[in-house]
Design a protein around this motif. Structure first.
Motif, PDB file in Angstrom:
ATOM      1  N   PHE A  38       1.000  -1.663   0.005  1.00  0.00           N
ATOM      2  CA  PHE A  38       0.057  -0.097   0.492  1.00  0.00           C
ATOM      3  C   PHE A  38       1.110   1.343   0.001  1.00  0.00           C
ATOM      4  CE2 PHE A  38      -4.153  -1.468   0.290  1.00  0.00           C
ATOM      5  CZ  PHE A  38      -4.057  -2.943   1.074  1.00  0.00           C
ATOM      6  N   ARG A  39       0.612   2.277  -0.370  1.00  0.00           N
ATOM      7  CA  ARG A  39       0.942   3.534  -0.131  1.00  0.00           C
ATOM      8  C   ARG A  39       0.160   4.664   0.144  1.00  0.00           C
ATOM      9  NH1 ARG A  39       2.565   4.779  -6.500  1.00  0.00           N
ATOM     10  NH2 ARG A  39      -0.461   5.207  -7.604  1.00  0.00           N
ATOM     11  N   GLN A  40       0.210   5.457   0.987  1.00  0.00           N
ATOM     12  CA  GLN A  40       0.027   6.787   1.850  1.00  0.00           C
ATOM     13  C   GLN A  40       0.624   7.667   1.354  1.00  0.00           C
ATOM     14  OE1 GLN A  40      -1.509   6.053   5.349  1.00  0.00           O
ATOM     15  NE2 GLN A  40      -3.283   7.057   5.080  1.00  0.00           N
ATOM     16  N   GLU A  45      -6.007   9.532   2.119  1.00  0.00           N
ATOM     17  CA  GLU A  45      -5.832   7.338   2.305  1.00  0.00           C
ATOM     18  C   GLU A  45      -5.176   6.283   1.906  1.00  0.00           C
ATOM     19  OE1 GLU A  45     -11.509   7.683   1.758  1.00  0.00           O
ATOM     20  OE2 GLU A  45      -9.913   6.724   0.707  1.00  0.00           O
ATOM     21  N   ARG A  46      -5.364   5.582   2.574  1.00  0.00           N
ATOM     22  CA  ARG A  46      -4.019   5.202   1.771  1.00  0.00           C
ATOM     23  C   ARG A  46      -4.322   3.484   0.561  1.00  0.00           C
ATOM     24  NH1 ARG A  46      -1.207   1.580   7.014  1.00  0.00           N
ATOM     25  NH2 ARG A  46      -0.937   3.821   7.118  1.00  0.00           N
ATOM     26  N   GLN A  47      -3.922   3.914  -0.084  1.00  0.00           N
ATOM     27  CA  GLN A  47      -4.543   3.301  -1.612  1.00  0.00           C
ATOM     28  C   GLN A  47      -3.926   1.768  -1.761  1.00  0.00           C
ATOM     29  OE1 GLN A  47      -2.337   5.478  -4.516  1.00  0.00           O
ATOM     30  NE2 GLN A  47      -3.895   4.284  -5.642  1.00  0.00           N
ATOM     31  N   GLY A  48      -4.568   0.811  -2.269  1.00  0.00           N
ATOM     32  CA  GLY A  48      -3.667  -0.292  -2.509  1.00  0.00           C
ATOM     33  C   GLY A  48      -2.708  -0.589  -3.699  1.00  0.00           C
ATOM     34  N   VAL A  49      -1.857  -0.968  -3.673  1.00  0.00           N
ATOM     35  CA  VAL A  49      -1.168  -1.282  -5.364  1.00  0.00           C
ATOM     36  C   VAL A  49      -0.468  -2.017  -5.812  1.00  0.00           C
ATOM     37  CG1 VAL A  49       1.690  -0.384  -5.984  1.00  0.00           C
ATOM     38  CG2 VAL A  49       0.553   1.255  -3.628  1.00  0.00           C
ATOM     39  N   ALA A  50      -0.326  -2.962  -5.220  1.00  0.00           N
ATOM     40  CA  ALA A  50      -0.524  -5.184  -5.240  1.00  0.00           C
ATOM     41  C   ALA A  50      -0.277  -5.785  -3.973  1.00  0.00           C
ATOM     42  CB  ALA A  50       1.470  -4.878  -6.571  1.00  0.00           C
ATOM     43  N   LYS A  57      -1.653 -15.931  -6.302  1.00  0.00           N
ATOM     44  CA  LYS A  57      -2.557 -14.959  -7.701  1.00  0.00           C
ATOM     45  C   LYS A  57      -2.229 -13.498  -7.619  1.00  0.00           C
ATOM     46  CE  LYS A  57      -6.572 -16.113  -6.237  1.00  0.00           C
ATOM     47  NZ  LYS A  57      -6.348 -17.567  -5.452  1.00  0.00           N
ATOM     48  N   ILE A  58      -2.075 -12.507  -7.899  1.00  0.00           N
ATOM     49  CA  ILE A  58      -1.984 -11.573  -7.939  1.00  0.00           C
ATOM     50  C   ILE A  58      -2.405 -10.100  -7.964  1.00  0.00           C
ATOM     51  CG2 ILE A  58      -0.276  -9.336  -8.745  1.00  0.00           C
ATOM     52  CD1 ILE A  58       2.032 -12.016  -8.968  1.00  0.00           C
ATOM     53  N   ARG A  59      -3.152  -9.260  -7.720  1.00  0.00           N
ATOM     54  CA  ARG A  59      -4.071  -8.715  -8.311  1.00  0.00           C
ATOM     55  C   ARG A  59      -2.568  -7.104  -8.111  1.00  0.00           C
ATOM     56  NH1 ARG A  59     -10.026  -8.220  -5.893  1.00  0.00           N
ATOM     57  NH2 ARG A  59      -9.029  -9.880  -7.245  1.00  0.00           N
ATOM     58  N   TYR A  60      -3.560  -4.992  -9.391  1.00  0.00           N
ATOM     59  CA  TYR A  60      -2.194  -4.496  -8.990  1.00  0.00           C
ATOM     60  C   TYR A  60      -3.264  -3.207  -8.865  1.00  0.00           C
ATOM     61  CZ  TYR A  60       1.890  -7.266 -10.669  1.00  0.00           C
ATOM     62  OH  TYR A  60       3.126  -7.854 -10.170  1.00  0.00           O
ATOM     63  N   ALA A  61      -3.996  -1.684  -8.991  1.00  0.00           N
ATOM     64  CA  ALA A  61      -4.044  -0.822  -8.585  1.00  0.00           C
ATOM     65  C   ALA A  61      -3.860  -0.735 -10.527  1.00  0.00           C
ATOM     66  CB  ALA A  61      -3.223  -0.172  -8.330  1.00  0.00           C
ATOM     67  N   ASP A  62      -5.283  -0.475 -10.772  1.00  0.00           N
ATOM     68  CA  ASP A  62      -4.705   0.138 -12.121  1.00  0.00           C
ATOM     69  C   ASP A  62      -3.243   1.441 -13.063  1.00  0.00           C
ATOM     70  OD1 ASP A  62      -8.560  -0.001 -13.167  1.00  0.00           O
ATOM     71  OD2 ASP A  62      -6.752  -1.355 -12.976  1.00  0.00           O
ATOM     72  N   SER A 104      -7.726 -14.513  -1.852  1.00  0.00           N
ATOM     73  CA  SER A 104      -7.808 -13.899  -2.534  1.00  0.00           C
ATOM     74  C   SER A 104      -6.857 -12.690  -2.260  1.00  0.00           C
ATOM     75  CB  SER A 104      -9.109 -13.213  -3.441  1.00  0.00           C
ATOM     76  OG  SER A 104      -9.459 -13.941  -3.740  1.00  0.00           O
ATOM     77  N   PRO A 105      -5.925 -12.119  -3.028  1.00  0.00           N
ATOM     78  CA  PRO A 105      -5.137 -10.645  -3.295  1.00  0.00           C
ATOM     79  C   PRO A 105      -5.655  -9.584  -3.489  1.00  0.00           C
ATOM     80  CG  PRO A 105      -5.426 -11.287  -5.573  1.00  0.00           C
ATOM     81  CD  PRO A 105      -5.779 -12.313  -4.835  1.00  0.00           C
ATOM     82  N   MET A 106      -6.492  -8.889  -1.992  1.00  0.00           N
ATOM     83  CA  MET A 106      -7.398  -7.905  -2.232  1.00  0.00           C
ATOM     84  C   MET A 106      -7.002  -6.825  -1.748  1.00  0.00           C
ATOM     85  SD  MET A 106      -9.725  -9.555  -2.801  1.00  0.00           S
ATOM     86  CE  MET A 106     -11.062  -8.324  -1.962  1.00  0.00           C
ATOM     87  N   LEU A 107      -7.023  -5.584  -2.201  1.00  0.00           N
ATOM     88  CA  LEU A 107      -6.213  -4.244  -1.884  1.00  0.00           C
ATOM     89  C   LEU A 107      -7.113  -3.573  -1.556  1.00  0.00           C
ATOM     90  CD1 LEU A 107      -5.391  -3.452  -5.802  1.00  0.00           C
ATOM     91  CD2 LEU A 107      -3.728  -3.878  -3.987  1.00  0.00           C
ATOM     92  N   LEU A 108      -8.025  -3.749  -0.351  1.00  0.00           N
ATOM     93  CA  LEU A 108      -8.495  -2.889   0.969  1.00  0.00           C
ATOM     94  C   LEU A 108      -7.737  -3.285   1.928  1.00  0.00           C
ATOM     95  CD1 LEU A 108     -11.936  -4.422  -0.326  1.00  0.00           C
ATOM     96  CD2 LEU A 108     -11.357  -2.060  -0.807  1.00  0.00           C
ATOM     97  N   PRO A 109      -6.853  -1.999   2.328  1.00  0.00           N
ATOM     98  CA  PRO A 109      -6.525  -1.761   4.177  1.00  0.00           C
ATOM     99  C   PRO A 109      -7.505  -2.079   5.229  1.00  0.00           C
ATOM    100  CG  PRO A 109      -6.912   0.221   2.023  1.00  0.00           C
ATOM    101  CD  PRO A 109      -7.551  -0.679   1.885  1.00  0.00           C
TER     102      PRO A 109
END
Length: 125
Positions: A38-40, A45-50, A57-62, A104-109
């Motif tokens: 994450f980055r902030q 707000e804290r933002q999910g990156v990857a 399994k992998i997920r990225y922020a757009d 699952s690879p989640m991007l919710l802080p």
């Protein structure tokens, strides 16, 4: 108790450069989990990156797709975020975090309960 420690390889960079963030995970883990970056910025707000799940399994922020790559060395309990073609808007404090019981690879802080101390990335133009 699991602990996460981030480290940065590359120092201060300029637009278009690359940096590597590493996250060392210590302590025993069981079951499903997800490790994410994450980055902030101050006041934001804290933002999910990857994110990467325990079964890879992998997920990225757009905003980072095609530029950032998350990977892991399970034997070394190390997660790496390779950041290429950096932009000024990538400047932030980056955190490594772990969420337990998630397949699952989640991007919710809010799902993440174990956090590293954070490390600052500066990209100058």
């Amino acid at each position: 108790q699991v602990q996460l420690v981030e480290s940065l390889v590359g120092g201060s960079v300029q637009v278009g450069d690359s940096l590597t963030l590493s996250c060392d995970k210590s302590g025993a883990t069981e079951g499903f989990y997800s490790v994410a970056w994450f980055r902030q910025d101050a006041g934001k707000e804290r933002q999910g990156v990857a994110a990467m799940s325990s079964d890879d399994k992998i997920r990225y922020a757009d905003s980072v797709k095609g530029r950032f790559t998350i990977s892991t060395d399970h034997a070394k309990n190390k997660y790496t975020l390779q950041m290429n073609n950096l932009k000024p808007e990538d400047t932030s404090v980056y955190y490594c975090a772990a969420a337990w019981g998630i397949a699952s690879p989640m991007l919710l802080p809010a799902l993440y309960t174990t956090w590293g101390h954070g490390t600052r990335v500066n990209v100058s133009s």
